[in-house]
Design a protein around this motif. Sequence first.
Motif, PDB file in Angstrom:
ATOM      1  N   GLY A 193      -4.874  10.753  -0.121  1.00 49.37           N
ATOM      2  CA  GLY A 193      -5.534   9.573  -0.475  1.00 49.37           C
ATOM      3  C   GLY A 193      -4.688   8.314  -0.529  1.00 49.37           C
ATOM      4  O   GLY A 193      -3.302   8.418   0.092  1.00 49.37           O
ATOM      5  N   SER A 194      -5.020   7.217  -0.882  1.00 50.28           N
ATOM      6  CA  SER A 194      -3.868   6.229  -0.840  1.00 50.28           C
ATOM      7  C   SER A 194      -4.163   4.944  -2.006  1.00 50.28           C
ATOM      8  O   SER A 194      -5.164   4.952  -2.792  1.00 50.28           O
ATOM      9  CB  SER A 194      -4.038   5.284   0.606  1.00 50.28           C
ATOM     10  OG  SER A 194      -5.610   4.696   0.528  1.00 50.28           O
TER      11      SER A 194
ATOM     12  N   GLY B  75     -10.719   6.672   2.374  1.00 53.01           N
ATOM     13  CA  GLY B  75     -10.651   5.236   2.350  1.00 53.01           C
ATOM     14  C   GLY B  75     -11.611   4.666   1.282  1.00 53.01           C
ATOM     15  O   GLY B  75     -11.507   3.363   1.206  1.00 53.01           O
ATOM     16  N   GLN B  76     -12.364   5.525   0.964  1.00 56.25           N
ATOM     17  CA  GLN B  76     -13.420   5.034  -0.195  1.00 56.25           C
ATOM     18  C   GLN B  76     -12.830   4.803  -1.761  1.00 56.25           C
ATOM     19  O   GLN B  76     -12.012   5.815  -2.074  1.00 56.25           O
ATOM     20  CB  GLN B  76     -14.584   6.112  -0.301  1.00 56.25           C
ATOM     21  CG  GLN B  76     -15.318   5.816   1.088  1.00 56.25           C
ATOM     22  CD  GLN B  76     -15.845   4.850   1.462  1.00 56.25           C
ATOM     23  OE1 GLN B  76     -16.338   3.999   0.665  1.00 56.25           O
ATOM     24  NE2 GLN B  76     -15.806   4.250   2.404  1.00 56.25           N
TER      25      GLN B  76
ATOM     26  N   GLU C  52       0.545   5.805   0.906  1.00 64.02           N
ATOM     27  CA  GLU C  52      -0.429   6.808   1.220  1.00 64.02           C
ATOM     28  C   GLU C  52       0.285   8.046   0.593  1.00 64.02           C
ATOM     29  O   GLU C  52       1.390   7.926   0.638  1.00 64.02           O
ATOM     30  CB  GLU C  52      -0.243   6.959   2.633  1.00 64.02           C
ATOM     31  CG  GLU C  52      -1.220   5.890   3.253  1.00 64.02           C
ATOM     32  CD  GLU C  52      -0.859   5.983   4.840  1.00 64.02           C
ATOM     33  OE1 GLU C  52      -0.257   6.676   5.492  1.00 64.02           O
ATOM     34  OE2 GLU C  52      -1.956   5.188   5.781  1.00 64.02           O
TER      35      GLU C  52
ATOM     36  N   ALA D   8       0.855  -1.098   0.180  1.00 64.46           N
ATOM     37  CA  ALA D   8       0.115  -0.065  -0.051  1.00 64.46           C
ATOM     38  C   ALA D   8       0.825   1.305  -0.105  1.00 64.46           C
ATOM     39  O   ALA D   8       2.034   1.118   0.207  1.00 64.46           O
ATOM     40  CB  ALA D   8      -1.067   0.036   1.278  1.00 64.46           C
TER      41      ALA D   8
ATOM     42  N   THR E  64      -4.013   0.697  -2.619  1.00 62.76           N
ATOM     43  CA  THR E  64      -3.908  -0.415  -2.121  1.00 62.76           C
ATOM     44  C   THR E  64      -3.922  -1.500  -3.215  1.00 62.76           C
ATOM     45  O   THR E  64      -4.697  -1.436  -4.075  1.00 62.76           O
ATOM     46  CB  THR E  64      -5.098  -0.819  -1.116  1.00 62.76           C
ATOM     47  OG1 THR E  64      -6.573  -0.493  -1.824  1.00 62.76           O
ATOM     48  CG2 THR E  64      -5.034   0.206  -0.120  1.00 62.76           C
TER      49      THR E  64
ATOM     50  N   ARG F 152      -7.723   5.189  -3.715  1.00 58.41           N
ATOM     51  CA  ARG F 152      -8.809   5.582  -2.653  1.00 58.41           C
ATOM     52  C   ARG F 152      -8.579   6.986  -1.987  1.00 58.41           C
ATOM     53  O   ARG F 152      -7.521   7.313  -2.096  1.00 58.41           O
ATOM     54  CB  ARG F 152      -8.477   4.528  -1.355  1.00 58.41           C
ATOM     55  CG  ARG F 152      -8.808   3.184  -1.475  1.00 58.41           C
ATOM     56  CD  ARG F 152      -8.484   2.257  -0.333  1.00 58.41           C
ATOM     57  NE  ARG F 152      -8.658   1.131  -0.534  1.00 58.41           N
ATOM     58  CZ  ARG F 152      -9.843   0.145  -0.667  1.00 58.41           C
ATOM     59  NH1 ARG F 152     -10.858   0.770  -0.413  1.00 58.41           N
ATOM     60  NH2 ARG F 152      -9.799  -0.886  -1.112  1.00 58.41           N
ATOM     61  N   ASP F 153      -9.787   7.415  -1.741  1.00 63.14           N
ATOM     62  CA  ASP F 153      -9.751   9.067  -1.164  1.00 63.14           C
ATOM     63  C   ASP F 153      -9.244   9.043   0.255  1.00 63.14           C
ATOM     64  O   ASP F 153      -8.666   7.998   0.712  1.00 63.14           O
ATOM     65  CB  ASP F 153     -11.227   9.500  -1.347  1.00 63.14           C
ATOM     66  CG  ASP F 153     -12.193   9.121  -0.643  1.00 63.14           C
ATOM     67  OD1 ASP F 153     -11.806   8.173   0.275  1.00 63.14           O
ATOM     68  OD2 ASP F 153     -13.380   9.330  -0.799  1.00 63.14           O
TER      69      ASP F 153
END
Length: 129
Positions: A24-25, A44-45, A15, A13, A27, A40-41
């Motif tokens: 955001g990130s 975490g969405q 970040e 992952a 994964t 992901r924003d």
Amino acid sequence: MVRPFAKCCQLPALEVHFGGTLLGSVTQEWSFLRAKFYIRDAFGQPVLMIKGPSAVLCSDSIFEVKSVDEQHIVGMIRRHWRGFSEEMFNFTDKFGINFPRDLDVKIKAVLLGATILIDCLYFGRNQNR
């Protein structure tokens, strides 16, 4: 960009932060044949999904940037193949990123982080560079 410490059997992952704020990130999700990542924003969405090629040898490697439901291709991350001799003796890589112009700037930054993560995971030749 921060790579959180991976625990045993945990997929990579990354970040992306700016000025102490999480943007955001990225994964990685387990997939049988092709690499699969979620963008992901900050909450975490999942916003976008990246699906890799089935093989990454002897040609350009195209990672498709898709909508989360995988119905629409919205961009791509492409690693350019430079030929056998260049690949063997040159330790630099050339990537291109395409995404919609109106995409949120935070997600654009996370896509840049995804490109760096993909380079490290799939094309890194030397762990010390």
